[in-house]
Design an enzyme around this catalytic site. Structure first.
Site, PDB file in Angstrom:
ATOM      1  N   ASN A 189      -2.005   6.359  -5.016  1.00  0.00           N
ATOM      2  CA  ASN A 189      -2.064   7.274  -6.174  1.00  0.00           C
ATOM      3  C   ASN A 189      -0.975   8.337  -6.042  1.00  0.00           C
ATOM      4  OD1 ASN A 189      -3.695   8.387  -3.858  1.00  0.00           O
ATOM      5  ND2 ASN A 189      -3.681  10.198  -5.200  1.00  0.00           N
TER       6      ASN A 189
ATOM      7  N   GLU B 143      -3.903  12.073  -0.458  1.00  0.00           N
ATOM      8  CA  GLU B 143      -4.607  13.332  -0.786  1.00  0.00           C
ATOM      9  C   GLU B 143      -3.948  14.512  -0.065  1.00  0.00           C
ATOM     10  OE1 GLU B 143      -6.169  10.331  -0.725  1.00  0.00           O
ATOM     11  OE2 GLU B 143      -6.299  10.740  -2.883  1.00  0.00           O
TER      12      GLU B 143
ATOM     13  N   ASP C 207      -6.666   9.169  -9.783  1.00  0.00           N
ATOM     14  CA  ASP C 207      -6.571   8.730  -8.375  1.00  0.00           C
ATOM     15  C   ASP C 207      -6.837   7.219  -8.279  1.00  0.00           C
ATOM     16  OD1 ASP C 207      -6.494   8.753  -5.534  1.00  0.00           O
ATOM     17  OD2 ASP C 207      -8.702   8.808  -5.490  1.00  0.00           O
TER      18      ASP C 207
END
Lengths: 590, 183, 345, 652
Positions: free
Chosen positions: A275, A191, A317
């Protein structure tokens, strides 16, 4: 004063146990639980049979030990040499509890003293997934990106290697995996636009043996001549760069923070990549190789043998880091060496672990984002209406960003041939927004609001017949089942719930046999071992947190439905059911 | 109409005028209080010996709707939203509740943004000019309703995740003693 | 001024242009100075409309002046009602009016049909066209060249390079308010609306520089949101595209190195991208090849090193209300930064 | 000075026995409480012209800023408020209200009624209009003027990109003005349908009244659309509804459709009354009835219907499907036909009329022809989708809209003021000043707006606060600014002419121009009850008849008004017109507090209506005196209805 005889006794016992541990090389005869997954094949199966479906209802707490910390306790309490080792969430202390002493008073507490700023770049609570024991040493990672080797007996630090840079948003939360004298560790930070890698360190010295990146040139990804991916889409020159917009691979994610398994016969390790960054798919057109897929690598050189991408150009994701449970089962009449991989995208893949061929892929949860996996090409077919677009909210994306199942590991019983999957049943409304990359700050690019999926139950504990690819039984849970699973030869399956219940169910029928209310929500991994008194013990770490439990562990304000990257609205009622605070609970028959 | 009532009306009108003007003014070439002014603020309520009331520089944009809306845009552009979400918190603490760990005064918030905080708040010194930091300070205070209702921003053209800042109640700041786990 | 007038149609256009009043065609940013088939078909239709309208206007004015002049000399008798009721004058008036109305309907229908055919021509979608994504922001244009191979996608800002003779399909959207892209020499305007995706086709049939402008009021600096279009021969265009794909040039001397240091350590890195450095933020224009552009700040200033320095120090002096903040750089840092940015060909 | 005042007093005719009921209380209280359509009509027109002056000054400031490249007179923020407020005031607070105000004053007189229908509501409408205007000018002075143009496209005018309360006040101003406009529309329709003098059948209704009725029907169908849109915008900004949030399923184009569905009929609502004024002036000055009465009326009706079918030509650039746009191109071009027919009929009237005396009213009408036709033709160009893609949102459109609005509506309006000023004030406006006013306006207008056609084609877009020298637009902009100054001068001449003539202009006869419609049968200025004896109409131009017949037998104990049937205008019954009351003013004040309250807090929506309800209750509470009179003269229904007391057609 220690008499010579006792010293002798201690000496002999350590030698015997060391020998036993060394010989098993990680595999054991069900006595100890040296690694979070229990064994190299990640089955989380205990061959002990003292506790079985008939007498499990008499389980009692034998001792507890509080860690004194309030974040998510996702670690597995590993046991080796009659000592239990627990890695706590930040500040990642290593606790050693000698099991032979009643009440297991602390033998030593190793302080790893990670930088407190690392808490600012831990996307999904400052958790740690546990330590690994091997050859008299305990290896674990710290949140600020260091791998530490500690002497199992004395707690003295042997070596410490700094691998990740928190200034770029890089942290380390996975449990290290030891195979053939190499400690395998990976980074977290998908992230934060962190470029993922898996690194092998020499067990003795901590020197880096090899490092395989998840994006970039073939040289970085250790793709060489003997890389034989089963599907044509994965063959090509420098796909790690050509399937990305210019320069995007440098902040493309693919972090390695999940589970590694190892097949000594094929000398291959299997692990998943995270991801692609950012979540907003329009910012990274192309298949975004090698993210959200499974790598099989030669353990000695790290050279990639095969790769399969569950989610090319991932839209939601769906990290690929979940566990790959190795098993040899009969499929279509023929015995096959396979790995079972319950993926974030809601499909349970059964893949031939030698060649990477997808044998079967069936949804184990309600999925409306991918309607089928085209087996000849291995590519999923994304449902166009559910594709997140910039400027529009797409509603009811099932499964949600944390997937059909997130990191919480499933267990496989060779006796029932079922895979016991602790997972969630959640959907989300998502609006993609263009993400602005600033190193060290979140690089997500999506506004998310999560809610319960079909049936209103946010969690499920299900048994899955791997050979036939269908669900056998399912237990609906109020909250997402964020704890790992354990199954024993006594046909008992253990898991914990986020409101604190530690449950034992019949491995065959799923009937609830026993449950115990712990002090806080359970997001840890249950383990079972034979104690010094020869009896079978079951241990679990309680202490709510993790991405799903951040509402409690982070004191988030549920009035903002997008708090905790989307969980705020969906878990607003969790604080009434559990408060924060971690402790290990060890059970045994009376 | 008694003259007194007339005076009252005129005074009210002038006040309304000032409020109106201030809320709507667009100050493009502004250079509000320099950081030095910020050092005068204390974070702890305790002062040994005598307790001298201290108030650092006031937030220059508390009454300016344009600056608060610029602050809301910067809150998203500089990825504050990544850690604090829409005020509910995520990696970072919630900013819309009444709990303040490092001080709720504007100068405290200015210092928190510029200096950073030990448990994960990055330091944006020299990365965000003072005018924009003060805009962020004003917006952060609006997240918990500290500003006037007609100044606070309304909804954004995005996913609707919470009641807009202007329609959420004003909470009395409380200094919270819950820093992250240390040892 | 008009470029080479090859065919007769073009010459007719020039004559029409002259009729319309000289300043109308002189500046190159004019709708009546087309550089592509689309703008040309509109310009020709415009001339048709203008000439018909001028004729109609002259006729009606003449009739009106005749009517007024005729009645001013009439007798002084003030009797009101009889004048109106004479049957003979009424019948003639009725005939004249019905003929005039019929003629009006006919003219209007022909004009409507002409427009329909031109509109039909404009709305035809070319098959193989270069696809460019243009995203409107408050007060600048984000440009990204689509490409089947994702690693060959070029990102730039405020300037469009297009190959001469090849249709270019612009995919238009916006991330804040409604903008409208208008290059009068090439095509009509098309809005960029948040939540919508519009397409507009450009086709230049002669090389040249054509300026464009935001045509839908979008806030404080709507006036200075310009877009430059460079129509180049295909070879020159391919070379430009290849150059844009490369990372930014490394600083070649100490001043430029210091400039890069300043760029990465101050406010620039939070908004701008320079490929090949740590800066990869996308909420402001991509500066990787800033020096290859002729203007800065969406056409507000010519791209010179001194303009760069004064723009960075105080953008609001040139574009009050722009999102870029004033910086507090020391003079030597500012000079080094400007030198470095000026080196990014 | 005293001598002057009472001379004005004496000039107002002493009301006969019938008129005494219609007197207003004296002094300022009388001024506040009057329900006389003439006094309200006059102050409506005066207030609208004051707003016109304010908006004109804003336009002048804009022109001074744009006179030279890189002008520094005003910054972008103030310039955005200038053009937004200029547009909003001209469209919502001048053009529509002044045309309707002319109707409020003249329609009752032209149909032979003693007062407008719902006269108290008429007072309420004026106060709402006035308070709306005062509110927007006050907030403009407080740096809170609208900043997103007169049509405020979202998302720029939405909650995220327009901070503060600027756009809320703009949206609320619409609620004020459109409520006032709807009320006047209803009154004019009812007056024209039910209060006509006996004998004035539908084909004898004056053309000006037809124009006002058609306009009123357009108002009924157009205004709700913009009130809905502005209420959506306010609720989006205040309580986070999602009407225009593209992410949550709203749509930025929803605003454009809702606004322009009102927007285009709005400009015809401004233009159609002007057609009525032109027919009236030409009918009088050509010394003959306007040629093709039926053609003119049908053209008005067709224009009204077509006006609702072409709003999408404002949105040709938003990427709508080309075939759909071609339909709207056709509709937009078709609407030129009915206006063309009217122009042909007027020219025929002028050509076959009596001796033409070019007096100021006719001068302005002739000016209308020369300017409006250019506007109409450029309108046809803008109507075609392909040309519009080059002409939309640049100075060509600015030129077109000013040609059709100033040429099409303001010129006839000025003509109408010169034509009916004697009737309204009893004084003649100076012809010399009139000529100066016209020629300054005509020359200044063309100097200002014709170059804008060229600027538009040169690529100068709309609403830019400055431009650089290299654009080549400098000279034409300078020319336009000089023209704007000349327009300013002509308006000053106009105001001076009005102010001077009110005091010391030549005394006006009841029918100074030889008009043939009923308003010229009253005094100058008319008595409070307009017609002491209601005339009976036998032809389309009653004053052209040898002499008028009157209705007798109307009760005199209260404000009696004769209600006639819609189709044949036969007398139907007698109704009572209300007496002066303060409640419309207080209700308007309460509504203003309610509207401004909702700008600041949604609780305004809950508590605001309470004082409004109280005021309305007091307003409608029947007064004992009036009820008693009504009961006395009420005609009780018996088994067989006796012959009606009233005898039409009897001479006194």
């Amino acid at each position: 004063m220690r008499t010579p005889s006792t010293l002798l006794l201690i000496f002999v016992s350590t030698v015997v146990t060391a020998l036993a541990a060394a010989q098993t090389g990680g595999t054991r005869s069900g006595e100890q639980w040296p690694t979070p997954a229990g064994d190299a094949a990640n089955t989380r199966f205990s061959s002990l049979t003292d506790i079985n479906s008939s007498n499990v209802d008499k389980l009692q707490v034998r001792f507890t030990f509080s860690t004194g910390l309030t974040h998510g306790h996702e670690a597995a309490p590993i046991v080796s040499g009659n000592t239990m080792y627990i890695v706590t969430p930040f500040p990642n202390a290593l606790l050693a509890l000698p099991l032979e002493d009643s009440g297991a008073p602390l033998r030593f507490k190793y302080q790893s003293n990670p930088s407190s700023s690392s808490q600012g770049v831990a996307c999904c609570d400052t958790i740690n997934r546990g330590a690994t024991y091997s050859n008299g040493r305990v290896f674990f990672n710290t949140l600020d990106g260091q791998t530490v080797a500690v002497d199992a007996a004395t707690g003295a630090e042997i070596w410490r290697v700094h691998l990740a840079d928190i200034k770029r948003g890089e942290t380390m939360t996975m449990a290290p995996f030891v195979a053939k004298g190499k400690v395998l560790v990976g980074n977290s930070g998908g992230e934060f636009g962190v470029r993922g890698w898996l690194t092998a360190l020499d067990e003795k010295s901590g020197q880096q043996v090899w490092r395989a990146y998840s994006t970039g040139s073939d040289r970085d990804v250790l793709i060489g001549a003997d890389f034989k991916p089963f599907y044509a889409g994965d063959r090509g020159q420098d796909l790690g760069i050509r399937t990305w917009p210019p320069g995007a691979w440098q902040r493309g994610g693919g972090t390695v923070w999940g589970w590694i398994s190892y097949d000594p016969d094929l000398n291959l390790i299997f692990y998943g990549t995270g991801n692609p960054g950012p979540w907003n798919p329009d910012q990274r057109p192309g298949d975004n190789k090698w993210t959200a897929g499974i790598f099989a690598r030669d353990v000695d050189t790290g050279a990639a043998k095969w790769f399969y991408q569950m989610s090319p150009h991932d839209l939601y994701d769906y990290d690929g880091v979940n566990e790959n449970v190795l098993m040899d089962i009969d499929i279509g009449g023929k015995p096959r060496k396979v790995l079972a991989h319950p993926d974030r995208n809601g499909y349970l893949y059964v893949i031939d672990r030698a060649t990477g061929e997808v044998i079967s892929a069936n949804p184990f949860v309600h999925v409306n984002t991918i309607d089928k996996i085209d087996l000849p090409t291995g590519r999923p077919h994304y449902v166009p209406e559910k594709k997140p677009t910039v400027g529009h909210v797409v509603r009811d994306i099932c499964p949600h960003a944390a997937g059909g199942k997130d990191w919480q590991p499933s267990a496989y019983s060779p006796m029932t041939h079922f895979l016991y999957i602790p997972h969630q049943n959640m959907c989300q409304d998502e609006e993609a927004v263009p993400a602005n990359y600033i190193a060290g700050t979140p690089y997500v690019g999506a506004n998310v609001k999560m809610h319960a999926g079909e049936g209103g139950n946010r969690g499920v504990f299900s048994a899955w017949d791997v050979a036939n690819g269908k669900s056998v039984w399912e237990i609906a849970e109020k909250f997402p089942v964020w704890s790992g699973a354990l199954v024993t030869a006594g046909n008992v399956a253990f898991y914990g719930t986020m409101d604190g219940w530690f449950k034992a169910v019949d491995a065959r029928t799923g009937r609830l046999l026993w449950q115990f209310k712990t002090g806080s929500g359970i997001v840890g991994q249950p383990v079972s071992y034979r104690g010094p008194d020869g009896k079978q013990y079951v241990a679990i770490l309680s202490g709510v947190g993790g991405w799903a439990g951040a509402v409690v562990s982070g004191d988030l304000d549920p009035q903002d439905a997008s708090a905790g990257n989307g969980w705020g609205g969906a878990m607003a009622d969790l604080p009434q059911y559990t408060q924060k605070g971690g402790a290990v609970y060890v059970f045994a028959l009376p | 109409m008694s003259s007194r009532f007339l005076e009252l009306a005129v005074v009210a009108l002038i006040a309304l005028t000032l409020l109106g003007c201030e809320r709507e003014s667009r100050r493009f070439s502004d250079s509000p209080a320099t950081p030095r002014g910020v050092q005068t603020i204390r974070q702890s309520e305790l002062q040994p010996g005598s307790s001298i009331p201290t108030s650092g520089p006031p937030s220059p944009y508390d009454d300016n709707a344009y600056a608060v809306s610029q602050g809301k845009q910067l809150f998203e552009w500089f990825n504050c939203k990544g850690c604090h979400a829409d005020g509910g918190g995520s990696i970072g603490p919630a900013l819309m509740d009444e709990k303040w760990i490092y001080g709720s005064a504007p100068a405290n918030i200015y210092a928190t943004i510029v200096e950073g905080r030990p448990n994960g708040m990055p330091s944006f010194r020299d990365k965000i000019p003072p005018q924009q930091v003060w805009q962020l300070v004003a917006y952060v205070r609006s997240l918990s309703g500290q500003l006037r209702k007609d100044v606070e921003p309304s909804r954004a053209d995005h996913l609707f995740t919470r009641k807009s800042e202007s329609s959420s109640p004003k909470s009395a700041p409380v200094s919270s003693s819950a820093p992250r786990d240390t040892q | 001024m008009m470029g080479r007038l090859s065919n007769a149609r073009f010459r007719w256009l020039a004559v029409g242009c002259a009729l319309l009043a000289p300043p109308g065609c002189s500046s190159n940013h004019a709708a009546m100075n087309p550089a592509g088939p689309r703008a040309r078909s509109i310009a020709e239709l415009m001339l048709g409309f203008v000439s018909v309208s001028t004729v109609v206007y002259l006729i009606v004015s003449a009739v009106l002046v005749w009517a007024i002049a005729r009645r001013r000399r009439a007798g002084t008798s003030d009797d009101w009602l009889q004048r109106g009721s004479s049957e003979q004058s009424n019948v003639r008036s009725r005939q004249v009016i019905s003929w005039a109305t019929a003629l009006t309907v006919l003219i209007l229908l022909t004009l409507a049909l002409c427009d329909y055919f031109v509109m039909h021509g404009l709305s035809s979608r070319p098959t193989d066209s270069l696809r460019i994504l243009v995203t409107g922001h408050q007060y600048w244009w984000e440009v990204e060249y689509d490409d089947p191979d994702p690693s060959r996608r070029v990102r730039t800002a405020n300037e469009l390079h297009i190959p001469v003779g090849k249709p270019v399909e612009l995919v238009l959207t916006s991330q804040d308010v409604i903008h409208s892209m208008w290059m009068p020499n090439l095509s009509g305007k098309k809005d960029l609306i948040p939540g919508h995706q519009n397409t507009e086709v450009l086709l230049a049939d002669r090389p040249g520089t054509f300026s464009g402008q935001c045509a839908e009021f979008c806030g404080l600096q709507h006036a200075k949101m310009r877009l430059m279009v460079y129509a180049e021969p295909p070879k020159q265009f391919a070379a430009w595209k290849q150059a844009q794909l490369q990372d930014a040039r490394n600083p070649s001397n100490d001043i430029q190195r210091h400039g890069l240091e300043v760029f990465e350590s101050s406010t620039c890195i939070l908004c701008h991208t320079i490929q090949g450095t740590q800066a990869a933020a996308t909420v402001a224009p991509d500066l990787t090849h800033l020096a290859s552009r002729t203007t800065i700040a969406a056409g507000a200033l010519p791209n010179t090193q001194s303009n760069l320095a004064s723009w960075i120090l105080a953008p609001h002096r040139f574009k009050p209300g722009v999102q870029m903040p004033a910086t507090q750089l020391q003079p030597d840092d500012l000079a080094a930064l400007a030198a470095y940015l000026a080196s990014l060909k | 000075m005293t001598e002057h005042r009472n001379s004005r007093e004496t000039q107002r005719p002493q009301p006969g026995e019938e008129g005494r009921q219609w007197l207003d209380p004296p002094g300022f209280y009388g001024w506040l409480t009057t329900v006389d359509h003439k006094r309200i009509g006059r102050r409506y027109i005066v207030t609208a012209f004051l707003f016109f002056a304010c908006a004109g000054l804003m336009a002048l400031t804009m022109r001074l800023q744009l006179a030279r490249p890189n002008g520094h007179l005003v910054g972008p923020d103030f310039y955005n408020q200038l053009f937004s407020t200029h547009g909003s005031i001209m469209m919502f607070l001048f053009a529509v209200p002044v045309m309707q105000a002319m109707g409020v004053y003249l329609v009752p007189l032209q149909v032979g009624a003693r007062n407008i229908a719902f006269s108290r509501l008429n007072a309420f409408s004026y106060w709402m209009f006035a308070f709306g205007g005062i509110m927007i000018l006050t907030v403009f002075a407080l740096n809170t003027g609208p900043e997103a143009g007169w049509f405020s496209y979202v998302p720029l005018a939405g909650p995220q990109y327009s901070a503060g309360k600027r756009q809320d006040f703009w949206a609320q101003m619409i609620t004020f003005t459109e409520a006032a406009s709807l009320i006047v529309a209803i009154e004019l329709i009812v007056t024209a349908f039910k209060l006509r003098a006996p004998g004035m059948t539908l084909n004898r209704v004056p053309l000006f009244v037809w124009a006002q009725v058609v306009t009123s029907f357009m108002v009924l169908f157009a205004m709700p659309s913009v009130m809905l849109a502005s209420s959506f915008l306010m609720s989006d900004r205040l309580v986070s509804t999602q009407f225009f949030n593209p992410a949550e399923g709203g749509d930025a184009l929803l605003w454009q459709h809702l606004f322009w569905f009102f927007g285009h009929p709005e400009v015809y609502i401004i233009f159609v009354p002007a057609l009525g004024i032109i027919s009236a002036i030409i009918g009088t000055f050509a010394r003959r009835p306007p040629f093709g009465y039926l053609a003119l009326v049908l053209s008005l009706v067709v224009t009204a219907f077509l006006a609702f079918g072409l709003w999408v030509h404002h949105m040709f650039a938003t990427g709508l499907p080309p075939l759909g746009m071609s339909f709207f191109t056709a509709a937009s071009i078709l609407i030129a036909i009915p206006t063309g027919v009217q122009i042909f009929c007027w020219i025929a009237t002028l050509a076959t009329g009596g001796r033409l005396e070019i007096r100021t009213p006719l001068l302005f009408v002739i000016g209308f022809f020369f300017i409006f036709i250019i506007g109409g033709l450029t309108g046809v160009m803008l109507a075609s989708a392909s040309l519009d893609s080059q002409l939309h949102d640049n100075y060509f459109v600015v030129a077109h809209l000013h040609y059709v609005l100033i040429g099409g509506a303001v010129f006839p309006l000025f003509g109408g003021v010169y034509y009916w000023f004697p009737k309204m004030t009893g004084r003649m406006l100076s012809e010399l000043a009139g000529k100066w006013n016209f020629w300054l306006f005509f020359i200044g207008f063309n100097m200002t707006f014709f170059p804008m056609h060229i600027l538009g084609l040169d690529g100068m877009t709309r609403r830019i606060y400055t431009y650089d020298a290299a654009s080549g637009w400098g000279n034409l902009n300078l020319l336009a600014t000089v023209g704007a100054i000349i327009i300013g001068l002509s308006v000053v001449v106009f105001f001076a002419n009005v102010l001077v003539s009110m005091r010391s202009g030549a005394r006006a006869a009841p029918d100074p121009w030889g008009g043939k419609t009923l308003e010229w049968a009253t005094q100058s200025p008319p008595e409070p009850c307009n017609f002491p004896r209601i005339p009976v109409v036998e032809s389309r131009y009653p004053l052209a008849e040898p002499e008028l017949a009157y209705v007798t037998g109307l009760p005199t104990q209260f404000r009696a008004m004769l209600v006639t049937r819609l189709h044949d205008a036969a007398p139907d019954h007698v109704t009572a017109d209300p007496y002066p009351t303060i409640w419309p003013l207080l209700s308007a004040l309460a509504t203003t507090v309610f509207f401004i309250g909702t700008v600041f807090t949604p609780w305004g929506l809950v508590w605001g209506p309470v004082p409004v309800a109280i005021a309305l209750t007091c307003w409608f509470w029947p007064k004992a005196k009036e009820v008693e009179i009504q009961r006395r003269v009420e005609i009780k229904p018996q088994a067989a209805r006796p012959a009606p007391v009233l005898r039409a057609g009897a001479t006194p």
